[in-house]
Design a protein around this motif. Structure first.
Motif, PDB file in Angstrom:
ATOM      1  N   ALA A 236      -6.287  -8.189  13.083  1.00 12.80           N
ATOM      2  CA  ALA A 236      -5.631  -8.873  11.955  1.00 12.80           C
ATOM      3  C   ALA A 236      -4.110  -8.755  12.082  1.00 12.80           C
ATOM      4  N   GLN A 237      -3.423  -9.832  11.762  1.00 14.68           N
ATOM      5  CA  GLN A 237      -1.949  -9.856  11.781  1.00 14.68           C
ATOM      6  C   GLN A 237      -1.481  -9.772  10.329  1.00 14.68           C
ATOM      7  N   ILE A 238      -1.266  -8.554   9.872  1.00 15.00           N
ATOM      8  CA  ILE A 238      -0.947  -8.334   8.453  1.00 15.00           C
ATOM      9  C   ILE A 238       0.549  -8.063   8.319  1.00 15.00           C
ATOM     10  N   GLU A 239       1.136  -8.620   7.286  1.00 13.78           N
ATOM     11  CA  GLU A 239       2.528  -8.258   6.989  1.00 13.78           C
ATOM     12  C   GLU A 239       2.472  -7.024   6.092  1.00 13.78           C
ATOM     13  N   LYS A 240       2.861  -5.903   6.643  1.00 12.88           N
ATOM     14  CA  LYS A 240       2.653  -4.634   5.940  1.00 12.88           C
ATOM     15  C   LYS A 240       3.834  -4.297   5.032  1.00 12.88           C
ATOM     16  N   LEU A 241       3.503  -3.909   3.813  1.00 13.58           N
ATOM     17  CA  LEU A 241       4.531  -3.514   2.849  1.00 13.58           C
ATOM     18  C   LEU A 241       4.231  -2.087   2.368  1.00 13.58           C
ATOM     19  N   PRO A 242       4.717  -1.069   3.112  1.00  7.92           N
ATOM     20  CA  PRO A 242       4.432   0.314   2.695  1.00  7.92           C
ATOM     21  C   PRO A 242       5.363   0.767   1.572  1.00  7.92           C
ATOM     22  N   TYR A 243       4.807   1.469   0.618  1.00  8.11           N
ATOM     23  CA  TYR A 243       5.602   2.020  -0.495  1.00  8.11           C
ATOM     24  C   TYR A 243       5.311   3.507  -0.622  1.00  8.11           C
ATOM     25  N   GLU A 244       6.212   4.154  -1.391  1.00  9.04           N
ATOM     26  CA  GLU A 244       6.052   5.607  -1.545  1.00  9.04           C
ATOM     27  C   GLU A 244       4.901   5.938  -2.496  1.00  9.04           C
ATOM     28  N   LEU A 245       4.617   5.049  -3.447  1.00  5.33           N
ATOM     29  CA  LEU A 245       3.583   5.334  -4.450  1.00  5.33           C
ATOM     30  C   LEU A 245       2.662   4.125  -4.620  1.00  5.33           C
ATOM     31  N   PRO A 246       1.414   4.370  -4.999  1.00  6.94           N
ATOM     32  CA  PRO A 246       0.502   3.242  -5.238  1.00  6.94           C
ATOM     33  C   PRO A 246       1.025   2.306  -6.338  1.00  6.94           C
ATOM     34  N   VAL A 247       1.695   2.860  -7.347  1.00  2.00           N
ATOM     35  CA  VAL A 247       2.186   1.981  -8.429  1.00  2.00           C
ATOM     36  C   VAL A 247       3.237   1.011  -7.897  1.00  2.00           C
ATOM     37  N   HIS A 248       4.007   1.418  -6.907  1.00  2.00           N
ATOM     38  CA  HIS A 248       4.990   0.502  -6.326  1.00  2.00           C
ATOM     39  C   HIS A 248       4.265  -0.646  -5.609  1.00  2.00           C
ATOM     40  N   ALA A 249       3.188  -0.318  -4.926  1.00  2.00           N
ATOM     41  CA  ALA A 249       2.408  -1.366  -4.239  1.00  2.00           C
ATOM     42  C   ALA A 249       1.845  -2.356  -5.260  1.00  2.00           C
ATOM     43  N   LEU A 250       1.350  -1.827  -6.384  1.00  2.00           N
ATOM     44  CA  LEU A 250       0.783  -2.712  -7.417  1.00  2.00           C
ATOM     45  C   LEU A 250       1.879  -3.501  -8.124  1.00  2.00           C
ATOM     46  N   ASP A 251       3.049  -2.870  -8.296  1.00  2.00           N
ATOM     47  CA  ASP A 251       4.201  -3.614  -8.840  1.00  2.00           C
ATOM     48  C   ASP A 251       4.525  -4.803  -7.930  1.00  2.00           C
TER      49      ASP A 251
ATOM     50  N   TYR B  97       0.851  -1.198   0.000  1.00  2.00           N
ATOM     51  CA  TYR B  97       0.000   0.000   0.000  1.00  2.00           C
ATOM     52  C   TYR B  97       0.881   1.241   0.000  1.00  2.00           C
ATOM     53  N   GLU B  98       0.240   2.385  -0.239  1.00  2.00           N
ATOM     54  CA  GLU B  98       0.967   3.657  -0.192  1.00  2.00           C
ATOM     55  C   GLU B  98       1.054   4.125   1.257  1.00  2.00           C
ATOM     56  N   TYR B  99       2.276   4.392   1.701  1.00  2.00           N
ATOM     57  CA  TYR B  99       2.509   4.821   3.076  1.00  2.00           C
ATOM     58  C   TYR B  99       1.705   6.096   3.396  1.00  2.00           C
ATOM     59  N   ALA B 100       1.119   6.116   4.566  1.00  2.00           N
ATOM     60  CA  ALA B 100       0.409   7.291   5.119  1.00  2.00           C
ATOM     61  C   ALA B 100      -0.870   7.652   4.366  1.00  2.00           C
ATOM     62  N   SER B 101      -1.286   6.818   3.437  1.00  2.00           N
ATOM     63  CA  SER B 101      -2.488   7.118   2.644  1.00  2.00           C
ATOM     64  C   SER B 101      -3.737   6.577   3.352  1.00  2.00           C
ATOM     65  N   SER B 102      -4.887   6.701   2.677  1.00  2.00           N
ATOM     66  CA  SER B 102      -6.110   6.136   3.253  1.00  2.00           C
ATOM     67  C   SER B 102      -6.018   4.615   3.319  1.00  2.00           C
ATOM     68  N   ALA B 103      -5.245   4.012   2.417  1.00  2.00           N
ATOM     69  CA  ALA B 103      -5.032   2.560   2.475  1.00  2.00           C
ATOM     70  C   ALA B 103      -4.275   2.199   3.758  1.00  2.00           C
ATOM     71  N   ASP B 104      -3.298   3.015   4.097  1.00  2.00           N
ATOM     72  CA  ASP B 104      -2.531   2.808   5.335  1.00  2.00           C
ATOM     73  C   ASP B 104      -3.486   2.870   6.543  1.00  2.00           C
ATOM     74  N   SER B 105      -4.370   3.864   6.536  1.00  2.00           N
ATOM     75  CA  SER B 105      -5.327   3.994   7.646  1.00  2.00           C
ATOM     76  C   SER B 105      -6.223   2.759   7.731  1.00  2.00           C
ATOM     77  N   GLN B 106      -6.641   2.245   6.565  1.00  2.00           N
ATOM     78  CA  GLN B 106      -7.513   1.071   6.546  1.00  2.00           C
ATOM     79  C   GLN B 106      -6.790  -0.154   7.117  1.00  2.00           C
ATOM     80  N   ILE B 107      -5.521  -0.296   6.758  1.00  2.00           N
ATOM     81  CA  ILE B 107      -4.758  -1.444   7.259  1.00  2.00           C
ATOM     82  C   ILE B 107      -4.572  -1.331   8.778  1.00  2.00           C
ATOM     83  N   ARG B 108      -4.341  -0.116   9.248  1.00  2.00           N
ATOM     84  CA  ARG B 108      -4.232   0.075  10.705  1.00  2.00           C
ATOM     85  C   ARG B 108      -5.565  -0.267  11.382  1.00  2.00           C
ATOM     86  N   ALA B 109      -6.670   0.050  10.709  1.00  2.00           N
ATOM     87  CA  ALA B 109      -7.988  -0.287  11.284  1.00  2.00           C
ATOM     88  C   ALA B 109      -8.146  -1.806  11.369  1.00  2.00           C
ATOM     89  N   TRP B 110      -7.704  -2.525  10.331  1.00  2.00           N
ATOM     90  CA  TRP B 110      -7.770  -3.994  10.375  1.00  2.00           C
ATOM     91  C   TRP B 110      -6.893  -4.531  11.506  1.00  2.00           C
TER      92      TRP B 110
END
Lengths: 387, 257
Positions: B167-182, B149-162
């Motif tokens: 939930a025990q998630i292995e988090k992979l923060p990236y600088e851009l959404p395209v990096h997360a999709l890559d 996911y993109e670090y500090a974005s709304s996706a980051d907030s959603q993962i923190r909510a999970w």
């Protein structure tokens, strides 16, 4: 007869006393206590970066629990101080009669959380507008003594609790004067009217002036005047004698915190240019506090950055200020939280959502301020396809 | 007298019914575009600095919202005229009557409902959880999954909510959404969480890649009409429904996203 009268008198006295006590009890019950939720013990802020400060917006909170939770969040983040607006209009609703109920609630909770309060004073009461204007900032010279009365009463009431007072807000913008033309002389007049009165009321008071909006507006603009020119005008008019600390507003907009400042650009280091003016006018010995700062990550605002940049720039701004600006007392971010979402780009300046959910930037700041482990780069390098 | 009473009784029964039928006909009949848009055209406010929804291409506005506005105007039967307005000025231009509609990737804002009527949503920019085909992720069961996911974005907030929910998630923060999709495409993540627009723009560039997707949150975009322009709002709703039913709206979205 005499005895009987005495007994009657005595009964009357007892009944009177009882009625008085009852009335007093009713009065006490009817008058809502200043606070229901004040923690029993004063908290302390756990921070290794005491420059960290945040602007709160508690003046429009209805629920005391929201005030308490907001201030807890500020403390838990590791902020040592808050900037908080204490509107004149809310306190002196009737001329000469101060009701400290709302402001006491905020000040006492902040004090109990161990937070130092930097108070911003402004916003005209209805009676001061006298039906002449719709805006709450249309302060004219004839009202300066009335504002000074409020500022002095505030300083006296909160002596030892709130000793840092900002006089008015962004006086280099026409909007902040109720759309009157911007005029440094008027602001210096307000400082002059207030300074001695505040000091007499609370000799420990520290008076902050300026809080100028970062803007490039040229002289003669209907909107405002460049903060650099306005500050020089203030000095030319003798403002140096009427404040102790310069309040600075320095937003980063789209530039990183290290970007060079310039008279023709707005960025985080604009405060250095204001400092130069202070030094040039013999005021280099005075400290400064950044009372508004930060970046915004709204996807629709032209001056915004992406969320990772907002977080990284904010942390780097604190690092930069700590390394380079020995004149800076606090760096206060705009803003901790709004009482309600405004559903537009200002929402993306906050650290905590209106429903009290901490945003990722809040946790990054908490790691920084409290000295918890954090990586220099909180995100992973771009992934590469395996060969 | 008897006949008069019978007539009165019949009238008492039939008149309200007739009025009701007339009101229903009136309600379901499309408003007259000439009345709904008395200027003889539909003036549409758009922020031309938000591609791919709208961008200013050398003085000509292009984008999803522009194509939607044109299709909507065709459906209503009146010409469209676009006015490029900064994001901050959009609602002022609508309320002051400078424009008839706003089509500008606007989120529905409940606080504005005193002044504005929103159409049904035409696009949902909520968070999408993307996963490799055949390995669909359940947002309710992400324990042990690697989510990019993109670090500090709304996706980051959603993962923190999970995470707060256990939930025990292995988090992979990236600088851009395209990096997360890559990361997902390269098999370095089990899932990627981004907004729908970021996902669709990325997926367009990877024709052979067809990940599974599921909306995790909703972020609907809608057309705004001034509250007192009920006739205009009715025409917009009707036209938007027709564009949905005919598949034209989906075609426009696919063309830009």
């Amino acid at each position: 007869m005499f005895e009987q009268r005495t007994r009657v008198d005595s009964r009357r006295q007892r009944a009177g006393a009882l009625a008085g006590m009852l009335a007093l009890a009713l009065l006490l019950l009817a008058r809502k206590p200043v606070t229901d939720l004040l923690p029993a013990e004063r908290q302390t802020v756990d921070t290794v970066k005491p420059q960290v400060c945040v602007h709160t917006l508690l003046e429009n909170e209805v629920e005391e629990a929201s005030i308490l939770r907001s201030l807890e969040l500020a403390r838990e983040m590791g902020a040592s101080a808050i900037v908080q607006f204490f509107p004149w209009a809310y306190v002196e609703r009737e001329r000469g009669r101060y009701d400290w109920g709302l402001t006491d609630r905020i000040a006492r909770h902040a004090e109990r959380q161990g937070l130092r309060i930097i108070a911003r004073l402004g916003l005209m009461p209805d009676w001061a507008r006298d039906g002449k204007t719709e805006t709450l900032n249309h302060l004219t010279e004839d009202l300066f003594p009335a504002f000074a009365d409020y500022a002095a009463a505030f300083a006296k009431h909160y002596a030892g609790v709130v000793d840092h007072l900002i006089i008015w807000n962004e006086p280099n913008l026409s909007f902040e004067w109720g759309y009157q033309p911007v005029d440094a002389a008027r602001y210096v007049g307000l400082l002059k009217a207030s300074y001695a009165r505040i000091k007499a009321a609370n000799p420990q008071a520290v008076i902050l002036a300026g809080a100028l909006a970062p803007t490039l507006e040229p002289r003669g603009s209907a909107m405002g005047l460049s903060d650099l020119e306005f500050l020089q005008d203030m000095y030319d008019l003798g403002a140096g004698s009427y404040f102790d600390v310069l309040a600075i507003h320095s937003y980063g907009f789209r530039e990183p915190p290290e970007a060079e400042p310039g008279r023709d650009r707005l960025n985080f280091r604009r405060g250095e240019l204001l400092r130069e003016i202070m030094r040039a006018n013999g005021d280099g010995h005075k400290p400064a506090t950044i009372t508004e700062s930060g970046w915004n990550d709204h996807p629709r605002w032209a001056q915004a950055v992406r969320p990772p940049q907002r977080t990284a720039y904010t942390l780097r701004a604190f690092e930069f200020a700590g390394r380079n600006w020995d004149w800076l007392e606090n760096l206060c971010l705009w803003a901790l939280r709004f009482p309600a979402d405004v559903h537009s780009y200002p929402d993306n300046s906050t650290l905590v959502s209106a429903d009290f959910l901490e945003k990722p930037i809040y946790f990054a700041l908490q790691d920084y301020a409290r000295g918890w482990a954090r990586s220099e780069r909180p995100w992973l390098p771009p992934p590469k396809a395996k060969a | 007298m008897k006949r008069f009473c019978r007539l009165l009784r019949n009238l008492t029964l039939t008149l309200p019914l007739a009025l009701l039928v007339a009101a229903m006909i009136q309600h379901y009949q499309p408003p007259d575009p000439a009345v709904a848009f008395p200027g003889g055209e539909i003036a549409i406010g758009v922020d031309g600095s938000f591609p791919p929804f709208a961008s200013d291409d050398g003085g000509k506005l292009r984008g999803l919202d522009i194509d939607l506005g044109l299709a909507l105007a065709r459906e209503i039967g009146a010409p469209a005229r676009f006015l490029s307005i900064s994001y901050h000025g959009l609602y002022d231009s609508l309320i002051s009557g400078q424009v008839d509609l706003l089509i500008s990737a606007l989120r529905i804002e409940p606080a504005r409902r005193d002044d504005v009527r929103y159409s049904q949503p035409y696009y949902d920019n909520g968070l999408l959880l993307a996963s490799e085909p055949g390995a669909a992720l359940d947002a309710e069961a992400l324990d042990g999954q690697r989510i990019a996911y993109e670090y500090a974005s709304s996706a980051d907030s959603q993962i923190r909510a999970w995470e707060r929910a256990g939930a025990q998630i292995e988090k992979l923060p990236y600088e851009l959404p395209v990096h997360a999709l890559d990361a997902l495409r390269y098999g370095q993540a089990d899932g990627a969480l981004t907004d729908a627009t970021a996902f669709r723009l990325y997926a367009r560039t990877q024709e052979a890649w067809r990940p599974g997707t599921a909306y995790v949150t909703q972020d609907p975009y809608a057309i705004a009409v001034r509250r007192d322009r009920a006739e205009a709002w009715k025409l917009v709703e009707r036209a938007l429904s027709a564009l949905k039913d005919s598949g034209e709206l989906a075609r426009i979205i696919d063309e830009w996203l």
